[in-house]
Design a protein around this motif. Structure first.
Motif, PDB file in Angstrom:
ATOM      1  N   UNK A   9      19.786   5.147 -16.402  1.00 53.56           N
ATOM      2  CA  UNK A   9      20.838   4.314 -15.803  1.00 53.56           C
ATOM      3  C   UNK A   9      20.338   3.509 -14.614  1.00 53.56           C
ATOM      4  N   UNK A  10      19.444   4.077 -13.849  1.00 56.98           N
ATOM      5  CA  UNK A  10      18.908   3.413 -12.654  1.00 56.98           C
ATOM      6  C   UNK A  10      17.500   2.921 -12.921  1.00 56.98           C
TER       7      UNK A  10
ATOM      8  N   UNK B 293      26.826  16.608   1.527  1.00 56.87           N
ATOM      9  CA  UNK B 293      25.652  17.036   0.758  1.00 56.87           C
ATOM     10  C   UNK B 293      24.368  16.609   1.457  1.00 56.87           C
ATOM     11  N   UNK B 294      23.293  17.252   1.081  1.00 60.61           N
ATOM     12  CA  UNK B 294      22.001  16.886   1.638  1.00 60.61           C
ATOM     13  C   UNK B 294      21.508  15.590   1.013  1.00 60.61           C
ATOM     14  N   UNK B 295      20.682  14.915   1.776  1.00 64.88           N
ATOM     15  CA  UNK B 295      20.055  13.709   1.259  1.00 64.88           C
ATOM     16  C   UNK B 295      19.095  14.107   0.146  1.00 64.88           C
ATOM     17  N   UNK B 296      19.137  13.344  -0.955  1.00 65.74           N
ATOM     18  CA  UNK B 296      18.278  13.676  -2.087  1.00 65.74           C
ATOM     19  C   UNK B 296      17.471  12.459  -2.518  1.00 65.74           C
ATOM     20  N   UNK B 297      16.282  12.748  -3.003  1.00 63.05           N
ATOM     21  CA  UNK B 297      15.417  11.696  -3.521  1.00 63.05           C
ATOM     22  C   UNK B 297      15.897  11.293  -4.898  1.00 63.05           C
ATOM     23  N   UNK B 298      16.094  10.001  -5.101  1.00 67.60           N
ATOM     24  CA  UNK B 298      16.647   9.499  -6.350  1.00 67.60           C
ATOM     25  C   UNK B 298      15.561   8.871  -7.228  1.00 67.60           C
ATOM     26  N   UNK B 299      14.716   8.061  -6.612  1.00 66.97           N
ATOM     27  CA  UNK B 299      13.730   7.326  -7.405  1.00 66.97           C
ATOM     28  C   UNK B 299      12.509   7.019  -6.556  1.00 66.97           C
ATOM     29  N   UNK B 300      11.377   6.921  -7.237  1.00 64.80           N
ATOM     30  CA  UNK B 300      10.100   6.644  -6.580  1.00 64.80           C
ATOM     31  C   UNK B 300       9.365   5.594  -7.386  1.00 64.80           C
ATOM     32  N   UNK B 301       8.662   4.714  -6.688  1.00 65.26           N
ATOM     33  CA  UNK B 301       7.860   3.709  -7.383  1.00 65.26           C
ATOM     34  C   UNK B 301       6.483   3.645  -6.744  1.00 65.26           C
ATOM     35  N   UNK B 302       5.478   3.493  -7.584  1.00 69.27           N
ATOM     36  CA  UNK B 302       4.102   3.423  -7.104  1.00 69.27           C
ATOM     37  C   UNK B 302       3.847   2.099  -6.386  1.00 69.27           C
ATOM     38  N   UNK B 303       2.694   1.997  -5.790  1.00 70.12           N
ATOM     39  CA  UNK B 303       2.395   0.827  -4.970  1.00 70.12           C
ATOM     40  C   UNK B 303       2.429  -0.477  -5.770  1.00 70.12           C
TER      41      UNK B 303
ATOM     42  N   UNK C 239       3.957  -0.759  -8.686  1.00 68.03           N
ATOM     43  CA  UNK C 239       5.163  -0.785  -9.501  1.00 68.03           C
ATOM     44  C   UNK C 239       4.966  -0.335 -10.934  1.00 68.03           C
ATOM     45  N   UNK C 240       3.792   0.151 -11.242  1.00 61.32           N
ATOM     46  CA  UNK C 240       3.501   0.515 -12.627  1.00 61.32           C
ATOM     47  C   UNK C 240       3.991   1.905 -13.004  1.00 61.32           C
ATOM     48  N   UNK C 241       4.339   2.696 -12.010  1.00 60.10           N
ATOM     49  CA  UNK C 241       4.799   4.055 -12.269  1.00 60.10           C
ATOM     50  C   UNK C 241       6.074   4.323 -11.493  1.00 60.10           C
ATOM     51  N   UNK C 242       7.049   4.913 -12.186  1.00 58.86           N
ATOM     52  CA  UNK C 242       8.323   5.236 -11.554  1.00 58.86           C
ATOM     53  C   UNK C 242       8.743   6.643 -11.952  1.00 58.86           C
ATOM     54  N   UNK C 243       9.558   7.246 -11.095  1.00 54.67           N
ATOM     55  CA  UNK C 243      10.126   8.555 -11.400  1.00 54.67           C
ATOM     56  C   UNK C 243      11.550   8.607 -10.880  1.00 54.67           C
ATOM     57  N   UNK C 244      12.373   9.395 -11.576  1.00 49.48           N
ATOM     58  CA  UNK C 244      13.791   9.482 -11.255  1.00 49.48           C
ATOM     59  C   UNK C 244      14.272  10.925 -11.346  1.00 49.48           C
ATOM     60  N   UNK C 245      15.313  11.221 -10.590  1.00 48.15           N
ATOM     61  CA  UNK C 245      15.964  12.496 -10.822  1.00 48.15           C
ATOM     62  C   UNK C 245      16.693  12.419 -12.165  1.00 48.15           C
ATOM     63  N   UNK C 246      16.878  13.579 -12.768  1.00 53.71           N
ATOM     64  CA  UNK C 246      17.425  13.611 -14.125  1.00 53.71           C
ATOM     65  C   UNK C 246      18.783  12.933 -14.234  1.00 53.71           C
TER      66      UNK C 246
ATOM     67  N   UNK D 149       0.801  -1.215   0.000  1.00 52.92           N
ATOM     68  CA  UNK D 149       0.000   0.000   0.000  1.00 52.92           C
ATOM     69  C   UNK D 149       0.836   1.269   0.000  1.00 52.92           C
ATOM     70  N   UNK D 150       2.155   1.103   0.046  1.00 50.66           N
ATOM     71  CA  UNK D 150       3.017   2.267   0.199  1.00 50.66           C
ATOM     72  C   UNK D 150       3.859   2.552  -1.039  1.00 50.66           C
ATOM     73  N   UNK D 151       3.867   3.808  -1.446  1.00 52.26           N
ATOM     74  CA  UNK D 151       4.865   4.253  -2.408  1.00 52.26           C
ATOM     75  C   UNK D 151       6.224   4.090  -1.747  1.00 52.26           C
ATOM     76  N   UNK D 152       7.205   3.643  -2.522  1.00 49.04           N
ATOM     77  CA  UNK D 152       8.552   3.457  -1.976  1.00 49.04           C
ATOM     78  C   UNK D 152       9.544   4.378  -2.683  1.00 49.04           C
ATOM     79  N   UNK D 153      10.506   4.824  -1.912  1.00 50.51           N
ATOM     80  CA  UNK D 153      11.475   5.793  -2.406  1.00 50.51           C
ATOM     81  C   UNK D 153      12.904   5.334  -2.111  1.00 50.51           C
ATOM     82  N   UNK D 154      13.795   5.684  -3.002  1.00 49.20           N
ATOM     83  CA  UNK D 154      15.229   5.561  -2.736  1.00 49.20           C
ATOM     84  C   UNK D 154      15.823   6.964  -2.669  1.00 49.20           C
ATOM     85  N   UNK D 155      16.599   7.200  -1.609  1.00 48.14           N
ATOM     86  CA  UNK D 155      17.333   8.435  -1.422  1.00 48.14           C
ATOM     87  C   UNK D 155      18.823   8.109  -1.410  1.00 48.14           C
ATOM     88  N   UNK D 156      19.629   9.148  -1.557  1.00 52.00           N
ATOM     89  CA  UNK D 156      21.063   8.989  -1.360  1.00 52.00           C
ATOM     90  C   UNK D 156      21.626  10.247  -0.727  1.00 52.00           C
TER      91      UNK D 156
END
Length: 114
Positions: A67-68, A43-53, A55-62, A31-38
């Motif tokens: 690559x990821x 440096x500040x922690x940054x959001x790298x990638x997100x995936x929907x519950x 798995x059908x939708x993903x987003x990435x930093x540019x 039920x949870x969107x999951x995120x990867x940070x680094x």
């Protein structure tokens, strides 16, 4: 309490690949969107990638697009981050995070060096 356990990091050569895993517990994972940070040193922690519950939708930093790849296995309560063509700027501690929960795991270190 949400628990997150990241693994899979290590020393990677520039241009190489590594797959990170994060096992989550203490919540209904599917039920949870999951995120990867680094977080890189200094440096500040940054959001790298997100995936929907589902798995059908993903987003990435540019900087990591193309690559990821973030993916998940809801049967295993696990989210993955496949890192290909790794660059020195990808080095840092990688963390996963669940939806709106404030909890963090211990992270997994990715070192990029030849």
């Amino acid at each position: 309490q949400v628990q997150l356990v990241e693994s899979g990091g290590g020393l990677v050569q520039p241009g190489g690949s590594v797959r990170l895993s994060c096992v989550a517990s203490g919540m209904i994972f599917s039920r949870e969107i999951m995120n990867w940070y680094r977080q890189a040193p200094g440096k500040q922690r940054e959001l790298v990638a997100v995936i929907s519950t589902a798995g059908s939708s993903t987003n990435y930093i540019d900087s990591v697009k193309g690559r990821f790849t973030i993916s998940r296995d809801n049967a295993k309560n696990t989210v993955y981050l496949q890192m290909n063509d790794v660059k020195p700027d990808d080095a840092g501690v990688y963390y996963c995070r669940a939806g709106g929960y404030p909890d963090w795991g211990q992270g997994t270190q990715v070192t990029v060096s030849s």
